[in-house]
Design an enzyme around this catalytic site. Structure first.
Site, PDB file in Angstrom:
ATOM      1  N   LEU A 125       4.130   0.247  -7.137  1.00  0.00           N
ATOM      2  CA  LEU A 125       3.878   0.823  -5.981  1.00  0.00           C
ATOM      3  C   LEU A 125       3.559  -0.153  -5.071  1.00  0.00           C
ATOM      4  O   LEU A 125       4.078  -0.315  -3.835  1.00  0.00           O
ATOM      5  CB  LEU A 125       2.606   1.996  -6.127  1.00  0.00           C
ATOM      6  CG  LEU A 125       2.215   2.325  -4.612  1.00  0.00           C
ATOM      7  CD1 LEU A 125       3.435   3.411  -4.064  1.00  0.00           C
ATOM      8  CD2 LEU A 125       0.882   3.329  -5.030  1.00  0.00           C
ATOM      9  N   SER A 132      -3.102  -0.703   0.186  1.00  0.00           N
ATOM     10  CA  SER A 132      -3.901   0.485   0.506  1.00  0.00           C
ATOM     11  C   SER A 132      -2.976   1.485   1.116  1.00  0.00           C
ATOM     12  O   SER A 132      -3.013   2.734   1.110  1.00  0.00           O
ATOM     13  CB  SER A 132      -5.325   0.210   1.194  1.00  0.00           C
ATOM     14  OG  SER A 132      -6.016  -0.712   0.641  1.00  0.00           O
ATOM     15  N   GLY A 339     -29.482 -16.625 -18.501  1.00  0.00           N
ATOM     16  CA  GLY A 339     -29.773 -17.899 -17.702  1.00  0.00           C
ATOM     17  C   GLY A 339     -28.655 -18.748 -17.543  1.00  0.00           C
ATOM     18  O   GLY A 339     -27.401 -18.603 -17.633  1.00  0.00           O
ATOM     19  N   GLY A 340     -28.716 -20.146 -17.985  1.00  0.00           N
ATOM     20  CA  GLY A 340     -27.802 -21.243 -17.745  1.00  0.00           C
ATOM     21  C   GLY A 340     -26.615 -20.740 -18.906  1.00  0.00           C
ATOM     22  O   GLY A 340     -25.487 -20.843 -18.800  1.00  0.00           O
ATOM     23  N   GLU A 363      -5.902   0.186  -8.087  1.00  0.00           N
ATOM     24  CA  GLU A 363      -5.704   1.682  -8.070  1.00  0.00           C
ATOM     25  C   GLU A 363      -6.685   2.285  -6.981  1.00  0.00           C
ATOM     26  O   GLU A 363      -7.370   3.412  -7.394  1.00  0.00           O
ATOM     27  CB  GLU A 363      -5.997   2.346  -9.513  1.00  0.00           C
ATOM     28  CG  GLU A 363      -4.844   1.655 -10.513  1.00  0.00           C
ATOM     29  CD  GLU A 363      -4.801   2.382 -11.768  1.00  0.00           C
ATOM     30  OE1 GLU A 363      -5.274   3.634 -11.901  1.00  0.00           O
ATOM     31  OE2 GLU A 363      -4.344   1.736 -12.880  1.00  0.00           O
TER      32      GLU A 363
HETATM   33  C1  FAD Z   1      -4.882  -7.799 -10.916  1.00  0.00           C
HETATM   34  C2  FAD Z   1      -4.199  -6.803 -10.248  1.00  0.00           C
HETATM   35  C3  FAD Z   1      -3.297  -5.742 -10.887  1.00  0.00           C
HETATM   36  C4  FAD Z   1      -2.832  -4.795 -10.066  1.00  0.00           C
HETATM   37  N1  FAD Z   1      -1.744  -3.978 -10.700  1.00  0.00           N
HETATM   38  C5  FAD Z   1      -1.045  -3.170  -9.869  1.00  0.00           C
HETATM   39  C6  FAD Z   1       0.086  -2.477 -10.596  1.00  0.00           C
HETATM   40  O1  FAD Z   1       0.029  -2.264 -11.860  1.00  0.00           O
HETATM   41  N2  FAD Z   1       0.896  -1.447  -9.753  1.00  0.00           N
HETATM   42  C7  FAD Z   1       0.499  -1.419  -8.624  1.00  0.00           C
HETATM   43  O2  FAD Z   1       1.369  -1.034  -7.712  1.00  0.00           O
HETATM   44  N3  FAD Z   1      -0.213  -2.368  -7.849  1.00  0.00           N
HETATM   45  C8  FAD Z   1      -1.244  -3.247  -8.532  1.00  0.00           C
HETATM   46  N4  FAD Z   1      -1.921  -3.851  -8.082  1.00  0.00           N
HETATM   47  C9  FAD Z   1      -2.237  -3.769  -6.399  1.00  0.00           C
HETATM   48  C10 FAD Z   1      -3.347  -3.279  -5.902  1.00  0.00           C
HETATM   49  O3  FAD Z   1      -3.539  -1.845  -6.304  1.00  0.00           O
HETATM   50  C11 FAD Z   1      -3.812  -3.356  -4.550  1.00  0.00           C
HETATM   51  O4  FAD Z   1      -3.990  -4.993  -4.476  1.00  0.00           O
HETATM   52  C12 FAD Z   1      -4.749  -2.725  -3.964  1.00  0.00           C
HETATM   53  O5  FAD Z   1      -4.595  -1.343  -3.808  1.00  0.00           O
HETATM   54  C13 FAD Z   1      -5.242  -3.132  -2.395  1.00  0.00           C
HETATM   55  O6  FAD Z   1      -4.171  -3.349  -1.861  1.00  0.00           O
HETATM   56  P1  FAD Z   1      -3.894  -4.670  -1.054  1.00  0.00           P
HETATM   57  O7  FAD Z   1      -4.066  -5.887  -2.009  1.00  0.00           O
HETATM   58  O8  FAD Z   1      -2.695  -4.695  -0.367  1.00  0.00           O
HETATM   59  O9  FAD Z   1      -5.284  -4.828   0.099  1.00  0.00           O
HETATM   60  P2  FAD Z   1      -5.254  -4.282   1.571  1.00  0.00           P
HETATM   61  O10 FAD Z   1      -4.820  -2.926   1.433  1.00  0.00           O
HETATM   62  O11 FAD Z   1      -4.506  -5.197   2.465  1.00  0.00           O
HETATM   63  O12 FAD Z   1      -6.658  -4.178   1.796  1.00  0.00           O
HETATM   64  C14 FAD Z   1      -7.718  -5.301   2.100  1.00  0.00           C
HETATM   65  C15 FAD Z   1      -9.135  -4.865   2.558  1.00  0.00           C
HETATM   66  O13 FAD Z   1      -9.102  -3.770   3.491  1.00  0.00           O
HETATM   67  C16 FAD Z   1      -9.501  -2.476   3.218  1.00  0.00           C
HETATM   68  N5  FAD Z   1      -8.944  -1.619   3.729  1.00  0.00           N
HETATM   69  C17 FAD Z   1      -7.405  -1.418   3.946  1.00  0.00           C
HETATM   70  N6  FAD Z   1      -7.356  -0.133   4.611  1.00  0.00           N
HETATM   71  C18 FAD Z   1      -8.452   0.422   4.926  1.00  0.00           C
HETATM   72  C19 FAD Z   1      -9.069   1.446   5.470  1.00  0.00           C
HETATM   73  N7  FAD Z   1      -8.243   2.536   5.965  1.00  0.00           N
HETATM   74  N8  FAD Z   1     -10.223   1.801   5.666  1.00  0.00           N
HETATM   75  C20 FAD Z   1     -11.273   1.041   4.977  1.00  0.00           C
HETATM   76  N9  FAD Z   1     -10.916  -0.312   4.661  1.00  0.00           N
HETATM   77  C21 FAD Z   1      -9.459  -0.741   4.311  1.00  0.00           C
HETATM   78  C22 FAD Z   1      -9.392  -2.547   1.520  1.00  0.00           C
HETATM   79  O14 FAD Z   1     -10.380  -1.912   1.050  1.00  0.00           O
HETATM   80  C23 FAD Z   1      -9.616  -4.007   1.290  1.00  0.00           C
HETATM   81  O15 FAD Z   1     -10.967  -4.287   1.022  1.00  0.00           O
HETATM   82  C24 FAD Z   1      -2.702  -4.884  -8.767  1.00  0.00           C
HETATM   83  C25 FAD Z   1      -3.601  -5.705  -8.194  1.00  0.00           C
HETATM   84  C26 FAD Z   1      -4.364  -6.599  -8.773  1.00  0.00           C
HETATM   85  C27 FAD Z   1      -5.026  -7.593  -7.999  1.00  0.00           C
END
Ligand code: FAD
Length: 379
Positions: A125, A132, A339-340, A363
């Site tokens: 996705l 997000s 600790g350490g 997720e």
């Molecule tokens: C190790 C790893 C594995 C993953 N595996 C998958 C996978 O298998 N499939 C897949 O599809 N995705 C996967 N992801 C993606 C993951 O779901 C996204 O990284 C996550 O949803 C956040 O999106 P972003 O990184 O674009 O952060 P952003 O959406 O850019 O968010 C940045 C910050 O802004 C905040 N924010 C954004 N919008 C709002 C709002 N409306 N109100 C308040 N705060 C907000 C967020 O909470 C966050 O703190 C993975 C990510 C990682 C790191």
């Protein structure tokens, strides 16, 4: 109200605990250090039925309930969260999504092999510009009659280079917004499908996270899941259940760190007594245990809601929000109790602390969980 686990639940829990201790614990530090995917261990997990736990036995699954899945996820995550994320994605995002919304042909072709772990799946996705805000899909699936022409990039995909089947969310009709999004089954090896380099991560380093590139990939129409335009609903519905798995992963990371902290506090002496005799340490353990118990109850409540076919959107989001915070807080305190020694790899707690962080991000970040919860509260 009954807080008692059944004989079957206890048996699943014991089997997962045994597997984690005998098969996952040896080598977990090295796999983390070298970012090595636990290939052999995942194969065995498939043979033992941990990769298709809730799938109907007629599609080769275990036919178990969500509570069993939560119990197994907790035990596996206590030891190796890199293995448990593979388990979580395969069970709750890929198998569940296909079983719930796929057609019979798709289930026979893909689900029967995914449920046994013969092959594993990925859920695609997120994009460079859409995390997000998942409605901002830039990947396109142009309708070409009997196939879709897929173009775009997916980011952060778990099982990115180890999967054989990828559920890819893409925009077909921009004018229709999120109602113009489709979910397509893409097979590894389709022409134009490329896998980017592995991400170098803070935690869950044994898991396999990659970006994926699609250039004019022809995906047959029969690989679309559900009706035209169902893709966004498919993704949101699948993620709602996925959150219960990640909540259980966070719970496991927390309880793994707590168990290590209890053990260490009874062994380590300072000022002539075991550190467990110091009240400051006892209070840390009391806080950890209380928070973990509350997180466990939220996870089981969400699993129970799902098993009872009740709405689990809010309870799943609450479980993930709370359990992931407990994972972070508990692992930080477990390092402190050590600790350490907590700061070096041999004692496992530093890895658990690094692994905990991702449960507040993927997720749906913790902020997104609060949006889901408050939306339900204010309905
Ligand atoms: C190790 C790893 C594995 C993953 N595996 C998958 C996978 O298998 N499939 C897949 O599809 N995705 C996967 N992801 C993606 C993951 O779901 C996204 O990284 C996550 O949803 C956040 O999106 P972003 O990184 O674009 O952060 P952003 O959406 O850019 O968010 C940045 C910050 O802004 C905040 N924010 C954004 N919008 C709002 C709002 N409306 N109100 C308040 N705060 C907000 C967020 O909470 C966050 O703190 C993975 C990510 C990682 C790191």
């Amino acid at each position: 109200m009954n807080f008692q686990l059944t004989e079957e639940h206890l048996a699943v829990q014991a089997a997962a605990r045994e597997f984690a201790q005998t098969e996952l614990l040896p080598g977990v530090i090295e796999r983390d250090e070298h970012q090595k995917f636990p290939a052999e261990q995942i194969k065995k997990m498939g043979e033992l039925g941990f990769l298709g736990m809730m799938v109907d036995p007629k599609y080769n699954g275990g036919g178990m309930d969500t509570i069993s899945y939560v119990l197994a996820m907790e035990e596996i995550s206590k030891v190796d969260a890199s293995a448990s994320v593979v388990m979580s994605v395969n069970n709750s995002l890929v198998c569940w999504g296909l079983e719930k919304y796929g057609n019979e042909e798709q289930k026979q072709k893909y689900l029967t092999r995914l449920a046994t772990g013969e092959i594993i799946g990925a859920f695609c996705l997120s994009e460079p510009e859409a995390g997000s805000d998942a409605t901002s899909q830039r990947t396109t699936a142009e309708d070409k009659g009997d196939y879709y022409l897929l173009n775009g990039t997916k980011n952060w995909i778990t099982n990115g280079s180890t999967a054989s089947v990828y559920l890819v969310i893409a925009q077909t009709d921009v004018a229709k917004g999120h109602r113009g999004i489709n979910a397509l089954i893409v097979e590894r090896g389709m022409e134009g499908f490329q896998i980017g380099p592995k991400e170098n991560k803070l935690g869950i380093r044994g898991s396999d996270t990659h970006s994926l590139m699609f250039t004019d990939v022809k995906v047959p129409k029969e690989n679309r899941i559900g009706e035209d335009g169902f893709g966004f609903k498919f993704a949101m519905s699948t993620l709602a259940g996925g959150r219960i798995g990640i909540a259980a992963q966070a719970l496991g990371i927390a309880s793994g760190a707590y168990e290590l902290a209890v053990k260490y506090s009874k062994e380590r002496k300072a000022f002539g007594v075991e550190i467990a005799k110091h009240q400051a340490i006892q209070f840390k353990l009391a806080d950890m245990a209380t928070n973990i118990e509350a997180a466990r109850l939220l996870c089981l409540q969400a699993a129970h809601d799902k098993d009872m076919h009740q709405d689990y959107g809010k309870s799943g989001a609450m479980a993930k929000l709370f359990a992931s915070k407990v994972a972070m807080d508990t692992t930080i305190e477990a390092v402190q109790v050590h600790g350490g020694y907590g700061f070096v790899k041999e004692y496992h707690v530093e890895r658990l602390m690094r692994d905990a962080k991702i449960t507040q991000i993927y997720e749906g970040t913790s902020e997104i969980q609060k949006i889901v919860i408050s939306r339900e509260l204010l309905k």
